[in-house]
Design an enzyme around this catalytic site. Structure first.
Site, short mmCIF file in Angstrom:
data_model
loop_
_atom_site.label_atom_id
_atom_site.label_comp_id
_atom_site.label_asym_id
_atom_site.label_seq_id
_atom_site.Cartn_x
_atom_site.Cartn_y
_atom_site.Cartn_z
N ARG A 62 22.95 -70.26 18.45
CA ARG A 62 23.76 -69.39 19.31
C ARG A 62 25.14 -69.19 18.67
O ARG A 62 25.56 -69.97 17.81
CB ARG A 62 23.92 -70.00 20.70
N ASN A 101 32.99 -84.37 10.80
CA ASN A 101 33.66 -83.11 10.45
C ASN A 101 33.78 -82.97 8.94
O ASN A 101 34.11 -83.93 8.24
CB ASN A 101 35.05 -83.06 11.07
N PHE A 125 33.88 -71.70 26.96
CA PHE A 125 33.32 -71.95 28.28
C PHE A 125 34.42 -72.07 29.33
O PHE A 125 35.58 -72.31 29.02
CB PHE A 125 32.47 -73.23 28.24
N GLU A 182 31.19 -79.21 12.20
CA GLU A 182 31.18 -80.46 12.94
C GLU A 182 29.72 -80.78 13.28
O GLU A 182 29.06 -79.97 13.94
CB GLU A 182 32.00 -80.33 14.22
N TYR A 188 33.53 -91.85 8.18
CA TYR A 188 34.74 -91.29 7.58
C TYR A 188 34.77 -91.55 6.07
O TYR A 188 34.60 -92.67 5.61
CB TYR A 188 35.99 -91.87 8.22
N GLY A 226 38.85 -85.78 12.35
CA GLY A 226 39.14 -84.70 13.27
C GLY A 226 39.97 -85.20 14.43
O GLY A 226 40.62 -86.26 14.34
#
Length: 312
Positions: free
Chosen positions: A283, A209, A288, A259, A270, A196
């Protein structure tokens, strides 16, 4: 477990199994009931326990441009079937020729001539052959004529019908525990760790990821997860928190991925295959006002996930 993809030149030792037939996407409780009946038939007949499935999924073949729907890729399906004790996985290539087989041609060519199955087990809603022309009664009749046994298992219910469709709906709604009740196991996303942009590392939360391309997309957001590192020096089980989404804080593209931050872990993953189990939805994905606010929320997410996973 042996995975057999070439059904034209079969090793004689791979013939003669009792096999469950179906797509087995998710390997849910209904699928497991079919496999359990197959296990009994295999034991009674002294035959290997087999599963016949199709790759690609016929729905993928007929509607390649439709939205992704698969709950698991072929590797994850094989991994789950191996855990259930399946000895022979017949991963039959689904192509234009197979799609045109009549029910009789399917039974004669695939079940009898190529695989030499002695018994097959299917769900009550099983259909086969071109245009889904054959059903379980057709299969029973062909079995009597061609010399293989047939067992049909009824559909399984648990508050609502146990089906891949209802499991997809639960995941789309952010209800992984409801999905797990129908699956009989946690819904898992499996695949290799890809590189990533390493922003998580810069924020103090390095993530592993993984792509979710070609899989059914669960509700975007943050989850408490259980993680199995399947290979390598860090192989083992870990708790963690994962975000499925498009990274709105950083203006990334619209291709979501997953992720995962593994708690109390240090190391390079990796290229390593992971299996990430979705336990609870915490959530939605949010944007943000600042990176500091994001970091505070990530800390809160991890604290919440730790509390949830302590009792799992």
């Amino acid at each position: 477990m042996r995975i057999i993809r070439d059904t034209l030149f079969l090793d004689p030792n791979d013939r003669g199994a009792a096999a469950a037939i179906g797509n087995f996407d998710g390997v849910h409780l209904g699928h497991q009931a079919v496999i359990d009946l197959t296990r009994k038939a295999a034991f009674d007949l002294g035959a290997p326990l087999g599963v016949m499935t199709f790759e690609p999924h016929p729905r993928q073949f007929f509607a390649p441009d439709a939205p992704p729907f698969r709950l698991m890729n072929a590797e994850a399906k094989a991994h789950r079937l191996r855990k259930l004790g399946v000895q022979k996985l017949y991963d039959v290539p689904f192509n234009a020729a197979l799609a045109q087989f009549t029910p009789r041609e399917f039974a004669e060519t695939i079940i009898v001539q190529r695989l030499g199955l002695v018994h097959v087990v299917v769900g009550a809603d099983f259909c086969f052959g071109a245009k889904r022309a054959g059903d379980v009664e057709t299969l029973k009749s062909l079995g009597e004529e061609l010399g293989f046994g047939v067992t049909v298992t009824p559909l399984l219910t648990f508050e609502e019908e146990v089906s891949s469709t209802n499991i997809r709906n639960a995941l789309s709604d952010g209800r992984p525990r409801d999905a797990a009740r129908m699956l009989g196991h946690w819904h898992r996303i499996e695949g290799p760790v890809i590189r990533g942009d390493q922003r998580g590392r810069d924020l103090g939360y390095p993530t592993a990821n993984m792509s979710i391309t070609n899989l059914h997309q669960p509700k975007l957001g943050v989850y408490a997860v259980k993680v199995d590192v399947l290979e390598g020096p860090h192989a083992g089980s870990y708790d963690g928190a994962a975000s499925i989404g498009v990274r709105p804080m950083f203006g990334e593209d619209n291709v979501p991925n997953i992720e995962t931050f593994l708690f109390d872990f240090k190391g390079d993953l990796y290229g390593t295959p992971l299996s990430v189990a979705l336990v609870d939805y915490l959530r939605p994905e949010l944007k943000f006002d600042s990176l500091d606010a994001l970091i505070v929320q990530m800390a809160n997410d991890c604290d919440t996930a730790r509390k949830i996973l302590k009792d799992v």
